[in-house]
Scaffold this motif. Structure first.
Motif, PDB file in Angstrom:
ATOM      1  N   ILE A 191       0.881  -1.263  -0.067  1.00 40.14           N
ATOM      2  CA  ILE A 191       0.136   0.121   0.112  1.00 40.14           C
ATOM      3  C   ILE A 191       0.795   1.098  -0.048  1.00 40.14           C
ATOM      4  N   ILE A 192       1.859   1.155   0.790  1.00 36.52           N
ATOM      5  CA  ILE A 192       2.911   2.417   0.995  1.00 36.52           C
ATOM      6  C   ILE A 192       3.782   2.468  -0.525  1.00 36.52           C
ATOM      7  N   ALA A 194       2.350   1.631  -3.597  1.00 31.38           N
ATOM      8  CA  ALA A 194       1.396   2.180  -4.403  1.00 31.38           C
ATOM      9  C   ALA A 194       1.280   3.787  -4.258  1.00 31.38           C
ATOM     10  N   SER A 195       0.915   4.073  -2.922  1.00 32.71           N
ATOM     11  CA  SER A 195       0.638   5.491  -2.607  1.00 32.71           C
ATOM     12  C   SER A 195       1.719   6.342  -2.860  1.00 32.71           C
ATOM     13  N   ASN A 198       1.731   6.836  -6.658  1.00 27.86           N
ATOM     14  CA  ASN A 198       0.727   7.637  -7.192  1.00 27.86           C
ATOM     15  C   ASN A 198       0.757   9.033  -6.730  1.00 27.86           C
ATOM     16  N   LEU A 199       1.444   9.326  -5.576  1.00 32.15           N
ATOM     17  CA  LEU A 199       1.752  10.726  -5.233  1.00 32.15           C
ATOM     18  C   LEU A 199       2.749  11.438  -6.067  1.00 32.15           C
ATOM     19  N   ASP A 202       1.020  12.385  -9.370  1.00 33.58           N
ATOM     20  CA  ASP A 202      -0.065  13.368  -8.916  1.00 33.58           C
ATOM     21  C   ASP A 202       0.559  14.725  -8.795  1.00 33.58           C
ATOM     22  N   THR A 222       9.935   1.123  -4.405  1.00 30.71           N
ATOM     23  CA  THR A 222       8.484   1.172  -5.163  1.00 30.71           C
ATOM     24  C   THR A 222       8.146  -0.041  -5.916  1.00 30.71           C
ATOM     25  N   ALA A 225       5.397  -1.944  -6.240  1.00 26.81           N
ATOM     26  CA  ALA A 225       4.008  -1.517  -6.750  1.00 26.81           C
ATOM     27  C   ALA A 225       3.725  -2.054  -8.305  1.00 26.81           C
TER      28      ALA A 225
END
Length: 366
Positions: A191-192, A194-195, A198-199, A202, A222, A225
């Protein structure tokens, strides 16, 4: 061990790797495989991993000594009804799912507790599918077993012995204990990762500058991910409570770090990095666990076409298997730096000697 018959319901990365390890270490074994992907079954037969392939969960599996449920977590639950119809009393039923409590619940509902031992090889890759499966994936990896209270002790002993024959390390845990531990060392990190990816996506500029220079540490932390979105969606939906509990603790930790950062608290920030370094170094050389040992070297190479292929060929001719190879994109190095990762520690010394003899300069070890 006498000749055994193994069945696989699903033949992706993990199921395929177990099947390959069986074929490598127990070559006389019979392997029967089912998968919804016809190409996977064809490949398994063509490469000699599977003796029998089938497009249905049918009586082909009735003679199995071991039957592995290797479909995604929720699909395994659905397959149980079909499996129950053809399961022989002699067959030891197992699975390879990353979450154990739910499958144990389903096994109890199906009345199969007397012949089920949950299984979870703590091994994986950012690649998916049978095509990326390897027998070596299991080597020195913890293989967690979660037997029911009803399964005979001799079945547990036999399964432990099988795991050892496949090159892995058996570890027996309670299902609930397994799910909490893996939530911390496997599920939350995904989860970390992937987030974080995505950070960057974005917050990146229109010209993709962050993406362009992302390398080294960012790619390392990562990499996971890139794993199957479907698999991790289902893991999160089946181990929700444990992951959420640990995620809350992690969020609180990040908030504390943010406060230290805003306060420019040098001592606290130093303690953050130093304590993490000390703890991580305490298991960095462990053969198995959540963070695998990395057996790698980096060498200087000329910025010329064919250099990577030349290095790979030199090592291949000496029967040295390469796990991963690639350019280190780091501006602190003036020339080209090639990082080569191996499956075994012994390959480092052999490769260093061979490449030095060929005129390559060892840059450092990582």
């Amino acid at each position: 061990m006498s000749t055994l018959t193994f069945g696989f319901i699903g033949l992706g990365l993990i199921g395929g790797s177990i099947a390959r390890a069986i074929r490598q270490n127990l070559p006389q074994s019979q392997i029967i495989a089912y998968d919804i992907n016809a190409d996977t079954l064809w490949e398994a037969a063509q490469c000699g991993v599977a003796n029998v392939i089938t497009t249905r969960i049918d009586a082909s599996f009735s003679d199995c000594d071991y039957l592995f449920l290797c479909a995604p977590v929720q699909k395994n639950d659905e397959n149980l009804s079909a499996v129950k119809e053809i399961l022989s009393p002699k067959t030891l039923l197992t699975d390879v799912g990353s979450v154990k409590s739910e499958i144990h619940t389903e096994i109890k509902k199906a009345g199969l507790e007397g012949q089920f031992i949950g299984g979870h090889p703590m091994a994986g890759s950012d690649r998916i599918g049978f095509i990326n499966s390897k027998a070596v994936l299991l080597e020195n990896a913890y293989y967690i077993l979660t037997p029911t209270d009803s399964v005979p002790e001799n079945k547990v002993t036999d399964y432990k012995n099988l795991v050892q024959q496949l090159g892995a390390i058996p570890l027996i845990l309670e299902p609930a204990q397994h799910d909490y531990v893996t939530a911390a060392v496997s599920h939350l990190p995904h989860i970390i990762a992937a987030s974080l990816v995505n950070l960057v996506r974005d917050k990146d500029s229109a010209d993709g500058l962050m993406k362009m220079i992302a390398a080294g540490g960012f790619k390392d932390i990562t990499r996971i991910a890139s794993s199957s979105a479907t698999v991790w969606q289902q893991i999160c939906l089946t181990n929700t409570e444990n992951i959420s509990t640990l995620l809350s603790s992690y969020i609180a930790s990040l908030q504390g770090i943010q406060q230290e950062l805003n306060a420019k608290s040098g001592d606290d920030l130093y303690e953050l990095f130093d304590s993490a370094r000390i703890y991580r170094d305490s298991f960095i050389n462990t053969a198995s666990g959540p963070l695998k040992s990395s057996y790698a070297i980096t060498i200087d190479i000329a910025d010329e076409p064919g250099e990577i292929a030349a290095v790979a060929t030199i090592l291949a001719l000496k029967n040295i298997s390469i796990k991963n190879i690639g350019i280190v994109h780091n501006r602190e190095y003036e020339g080209g730096i090639l990082r080569i990762e191996f499956y075994h520690e012994e390959a480092i010394e052999r490769s260093t000697k061979i490449l030095c003899e060929k005129g390559y300069s060892l840059h450092n070890r990582k």
